[in-house]
Design an enzyme around this catalytic site. Structure first.
Site, short mmCIF file in Angstrom:
data_model
loop_
_atom_site.label_atom_id
_atom_site.label_comp_id
_atom_site.label_asym_id
_atom_site.label_seq_id
_atom_site.Cartn_x
_atom_site.Cartn_y
_atom_site.Cartn_z
N ARG A 1 -62.76 -52.40 38.75
CA ARG A 1 -63.77 -51.31 39.27
C ARG A 1 -64.40 -50.77 38.44
NH1 ARG A 1 -65.71 -49.18 44.05
NH2 ARG A 1 -65.18 -46.98 44.19
N GLN A 49 -59.71 -42.20 29.98
CA GLN A 49 -58.49 -41.97 29.26
C GLN A 49 -57.36 -41.54 30.30
OE1 GLN A 49 -57.77 -38.27 26.62
NE2 GLN A 49 -57.40 -39.90 25.12
N GLU A 57 -27.41 -49.39 49.35
CA GLU A 57 -26.40 -49.52 48.26
C GLU A 57 -26.16 -48.39 47.65
OE1 GLU A 57 -25.58 -53.08 46.53
OE2 GLU A 57 -27.03 -54.25 47.82
#
Length: 389
Positions: A270, A281, A366
């Site tokens: 892109r 950065q 879980e």
């Protein structure tokens, strides 16, 4: 000797290569369709059964591949990297059958672990109920002895792969006066009279793994289908979760890795302001944090898997820590992956949107991550020391 430090064995690396090839070639092509149609990933099921990756944890003595806990985690991780729903096939099979493996009679192991290994039916785990979620000991399902049989009645909720699996580990109250010490585990078969299922839940994610209620109405089963002893079910259920939470942690690492992989490729292709967005950065820092957290989670999962295989005293802490940290990481990484793609990431045309929705459940099932933190704190306060050697 130094080459062996903190490195996977060649056998584990080969397992990763094999399951990654299957995942990319036979599971990934159907992942978007499975999610869109909210259908069972039959293509993944068939590919995993034909390659013995559907229940690789079953010991060789019962016809299984005998994969250790680390290998089992790698299998789930690699499948989840392309499709979390499909990764629930081996994960749920391990969860459902582990009570039999840990506490079942030899006859029970031969019959049910053998059938599972042969691909004759999946194995689901029936612990949760309408009034027993985090309070798992609050079981309302009952089992009453009648001669040489037991009669089960009750409703189980949030059961993964219910209706698809042929076998079910069911927790039921056999002595309500004893609360958790009155709970017993049984093997129930889909074909047993009185077993039926609710409609599939309409979920945010993992749409390819059917979640249904399981109804038990005067289900009469022989006494030899008790797993372990009468009243030992809850203890067995908690021991099972110590081991099985690692599969959910591996699942979380897998979906996070899949999201990062896609975000990295997109960021390098892109362009904005005349250069690839990967050159900025601000985006690099985001990608760096994603990669760092995934690797930290992976190492914790693998460390927990080693403890599962050895049965170390600090397994409970490590299983909870791996599940909690990895699932929190998965949620953050998938959110950031959507951000990297911007508006495209918010659409169904790109897989990170599905990964974000799928990742959320790893923080819930879980044992919620709040419960995992309670588990960890109790272990620390009890003086269970982590083996750092």
């Amino acid at each position: 000797m130094s080459e062996a430090l903190y490195a996977l064995s060649e056998e584990h690396r080969e397992i990763r290569r094999a399951i990654r090839a299957i995942s990319e070639n036979k599971i990934a092509p159907y992942a978007a369709e499975v999610d869109e149609q909210a259908r069972y990933p039959q293509e993944a099921h068939d590919a995993l059964v034909s390659s013995d990756f559907h229940a690789a944890h079953v010991p060789e003595a019962y016809g299984g591949a005998g994969a250790d806990a680390l290998a089992s985690a790698i299998i789930v991780e690699e499948i989840a990297r392309v499709d979390v729903s499909a990764s629930l096939i081996p994960a749920v099979n391990k969860l459902g059958s582990l009570p039999v493996q840990l506490g079942g009679s030899e006859e029970l192991k031969q019959k049910y672990l053998g059938a599972l290994a042969r691909g004759e039916g999946g194995f689901s785990y029936c612990l949760s109920e309408p009034e027993a979620g985090s309070d798992a000991a609050n079981q309302k399902t009952t089992a009453v002895k009648d001669g040489d049989h037991w009669v089960l009645n009750g409703t189980k909720r949030w059961i993964s792969n219910a209706g698809v699996s042929e076998f079910y580990t069911v927790l039921a109250q056999t002595d309500p006066s004893r609360r958790s010490k009155g709970i017993t585990a049984f093997v129930v078969e889909k074909s047993d009279d009185g077993v039926s299922f609710g409609a599939p839940e309409k979920k945010l994610g993992i749409k390819g793994s059917p979640t249904r209620e399981v109804y038990l109405e005067d289900v009469r089963i022989p006494a030899d289908r008790i797993i372990g002893g009468v009243g030992e079910g809850f203890s067995l259920a908690m021991r099972t979760l110590d081991h099985s939470r690692i599969a959910i942690a591996a699942q979380a690492v897998g979906v996070a890795q899949g999201a990062l992989d896609y975000a990295l490729g997109y960021a390098q292709e892109r362009t904005q302001f005349g250069k690839a967005i990967a050159d900025f950065q601000g985006l690099q820092f985001m990608l760096a944090d994603m990669g760092m957290k995934i690797e930290a989670a992976r190492q914790l999962v693998y460390a927990a898997a080693g403890r599962s295989e050895r049965g170390d005293a600090d397994l409970t802490f490590f299983g909870a820590a791996a599940k909690c940290f990895a699932s929190d990481t998965a949620m953050q990484v998938t959110v950031d992956a959507v951000q990297v793609l911007g508006g495209y990431g918010y659409t169904r045309d790109y897989p990170v949107e599905r990964m974000l929705r799928d990742a959320k459940i790893t923080q819930i099932y879980e044992g919620t991550n709040q419960v995992q933190r309670i588990v960890m704190a109790r272990q620390l306060l009890a003086g269970v020391q982590q083996d750092i050697a």
